[in-house]
Design an enzyme around this catalytic site. Sequence first.
Site, PDB file in Angstrom:
ATOM      1  CD  GLU A 102      -1.564  -2.048   2.337  1.00 54.54           C
ATOM      2  OE1 GLU A 102      -0.911  -1.639   3.262  1.00 54.54           O
ATOM      3  OE2 GLU A 102      -1.846  -3.225   2.203  1.00 54.54           O
ATOM      4  CE1 TYR A 114       7.586   0.708  -3.608  1.00 57.29           C
ATOM      5  CE2 TYR A 114       5.604   1.833  -3.227  1.00 57.29           C
ATOM      6  CZ  TYR A 114       6.846   1.390  -2.608  1.00 57.29           C
ATOM      7  OH  TYR A 114       7.241   1.563  -1.382  1.00 57.29           O
TER       8      TYR A 114
HETATM    9  C1  LIG Z   1      10.595   5.886  -1.764  1.00 55.94           C
HETATM   10  C2  LIG Z   1      11.930   5.618  -1.327  1.00 55.94           C
HETATM   11  C3  LIG Z   1      12.048   4.330  -0.673  1.00 55.94           C
HETATM   12  C4  LIG Z   1      12.640   5.282  -2.549  1.00 55.94           C
HETATM   13  O1  LIG Z   1      14.304   5.044  -2.210  1.00 55.94           O
HETATM   14  P1  LIG Z   1      15.289   6.104  -3.066  1.00 55.94           P
HETATM   15  O2  LIG Z   1      16.970   5.319  -2.616  1.00 55.94           O
HETATM   16  O3  LIG Z   1      15.246   7.367  -2.894  1.00 55.94           O
HETATM   17  O4  LIG Z   1      14.880   5.765  -4.651  1.00 55.94           O
HETATM   18  P2  LIG Z   1      15.960   5.502  -5.790  1.00 55.94           P
HETATM   19  O5  LIG Z   1      17.161   6.460  -5.702  1.00 55.94           O
HETATM   20  O6  LIG Z   1      16.310   4.028  -5.716  1.00 55.94           O
HETATM   21  O7  LIG Z   1      14.949   5.624  -7.005  1.00 55.94           O
HETATM   22  C5  LIG Z   1      14.098   5.057  -7.565  1.00 55.94           C
HETATM   23  C6  LIG Z   1      13.090   5.548  -8.297  1.00 55.94           C
HETATM   24  O8  LIG Z   1      12.289   6.555  -7.223  1.00 55.94           O
HETATM   25  C7  LIG Z   1      11.766   7.485  -8.073  1.00 55.94           C
HETATM   26  N1  LIG Z   1      12.363   8.650  -7.309  1.00 55.94           N
HETATM   27  C8  LIG Z   1      13.246   8.676  -6.251  1.00 55.94           C
HETATM   28  N2  LIG Z   1      13.310   9.855  -6.024  1.00 55.94           N
HETATM   29  C9  LIG Z   1      12.786  10.688  -6.676  1.00 55.94           C
HETATM   30  C10 LIG Z   1      12.669  12.172  -6.920  1.00 55.94           C
HETATM   31  N3  LIG Z   1      13.175  12.885  -6.104  1.00 55.94           N
HETATM   32  N4  LIG Z   1      12.100  12.624  -7.979  1.00 55.94           N
HETATM   33  C11 LIG Z   1      11.222  11.767  -8.615  1.00 55.94           C
HETATM   34  N5  LIG Z   1      11.264  10.573  -8.904  1.00 55.94           N
HETATM   35  C12 LIG Z   1      12.127   9.923  -7.499  1.00 55.94           C
HETATM   36  C13 LIG Z   1      12.125   7.419  -9.513  1.00 55.94           C
HETATM   37  O9  LIG Z   1      11.060   6.779 -10.137  1.00 55.94           O
HETATM   38  C14 LIG Z   1      13.425   6.717  -9.294  1.00 55.94           C
HETATM   39  O10 LIG Z   1      13.747   6.027 -10.557  1.00 55.94           O
HETATM   40  P3  LIG Z   1      15.108   6.078 -11.435  1.00 55.94           P
HETATM   41  O11 LIG Z   1      16.040   5.011 -10.677  1.00 55.94           O
HETATM   42  O12 LIG Z   1      14.856   5.741 -12.827  1.00 55.94           O
HETATM   43  O13 LIG Z   1      15.515   7.589 -11.183  1.00 55.94           O
HETATM   44  C15 LIG Z   1      12.765   6.736  -0.587  1.00 55.94           C
HETATM   45  O14 LIG Z   1      12.524   7.916  -1.204  1.00 55.94           O
HETATM   46  C16 LIG Z   1      12.074   6.955   0.691  1.00 55.94           C
HETATM   47  O15 LIG Z   1      12.420   6.336   1.810  1.00 55.94           O
HETATM   48  N6  LIG Z   1      10.872   7.684   0.962  1.00 55.94           N
HETATM   49  C17 LIG Z   1      10.356   8.019   2.199  1.00 55.94           C
HETATM   50  C18 LIG Z   1       9.447   6.863   2.750  1.00 55.94           C
HETATM   51  C19 LIG Z   1       8.709   6.227   1.896  1.00 55.94           C
HETATM   52  O16 LIG Z   1       7.918   7.008   1.292  1.00 55.94           O
HETATM   53  N7  LIG Z   1       8.455   5.043   1.878  1.00 55.94           N
HETATM   54  C20 LIG Z   1       7.631   4.255   0.925  1.00 55.94           C
HETATM   55  C21 LIG Z   1       6.213   4.007   1.412  1.00 55.94           C
HETATM   56  S1  LIG Z   1       5.075   3.066   0.654  1.00 55.94           S
END
Ligand SMILES: CC(C)(COP(=O)(O)OP(=O)(O)OC[C@H]1O[C@@H](n2cnc3c(N)ncnc32)[C@H](O)[C@@H]1OP(=O)(O)O)[C@@H](O)C(=O)NCCC(=O)NCCS
Length: 145
Positions: A102, A114
């Site tokens: 979710e 995702y």
């Molecule tokens: C969501 C989360 C886990 C992603 O981890 P991350 O290490 O920042 O993400 P990644 O660097 O691996 O990026 C993967 C993809 O996420 C998206 N993304 C990540 N940061 C982004 C940003 N600042 N702007 C746009 N897209 C973004 C893109 O689709 C990216 O794809 P790409 O690799 O082609 O650029 C992280 O941002 C996070 O911890 N967020 C807060 C907690 C949260 O929201 N958890 C999920 C709850 S369901």
Amino acid sequence: MQETDLGAVAAIEAATQITPWSLTLFRDCLESGYLCQVLRHQHASNEKQVVAFQVISSVLDECHLMNIAVAPAFQGKGLGRAMLVEALAQARQRGASVIFLEVRSSNLHAQALYSSLGFKQYDVRHHYYRSPKGREDACLMQYLF
Ligand SMILES: CC(C)(COP(=O)(O)OP(=O)(O)OC[C@H]1O[C@@H](n2cnc3c(N)ncnc32)[C@H](O)[C@@H]1OP(=O)(O)O)[C@@H](O)C(=O)NCCC(=O)NCCS
């Protein structure tokens, strides 16, 4: 993830989530045998720091991504993607048929991640999350193996 990681994990959680899990909840997951993983960054001093985590439950061939977060200073560097790719590979190896999750409808970064990995939205749960403005919908997503 080990018991000694729980403080760092809860700190990442508090820094990244609108309604964070408590440390106790992470401990319960660890003790219940959920798949609880951390990523560690090794500093030049050799000191290791927990910078990301994920928690996945599984029952028979169904998995559920319960939580995932990357510490703010380490976001956008591919760590979230790398953890999920590893989780998908491990689940496939164990014979999983589906992973559910979710995500807040406002959390477009997570949804983009995702979707790019092959998760598809299959439903919406209205007013599921508490949010600063009241309630917020959950997008229900699944990855079919
Ligand atoms: C969501 C989360 C886990 C992603 O981890 P991350 O290490 O920042 O993400 P990644 O660097 O691996 O990026 C993967 C993809 O996420 C998206 N993304 C990540 N940061 C982004 C940003 N600042 N702007 C746009 N897209 C973004 C893109 O689709 C990216 O794809 P790409 O690799 O082609 O650029 C992280 O941002 C996070 O911890 N967020 C807060 C907690 C949260 O929201 N958890 C999920 C709850 S369901």
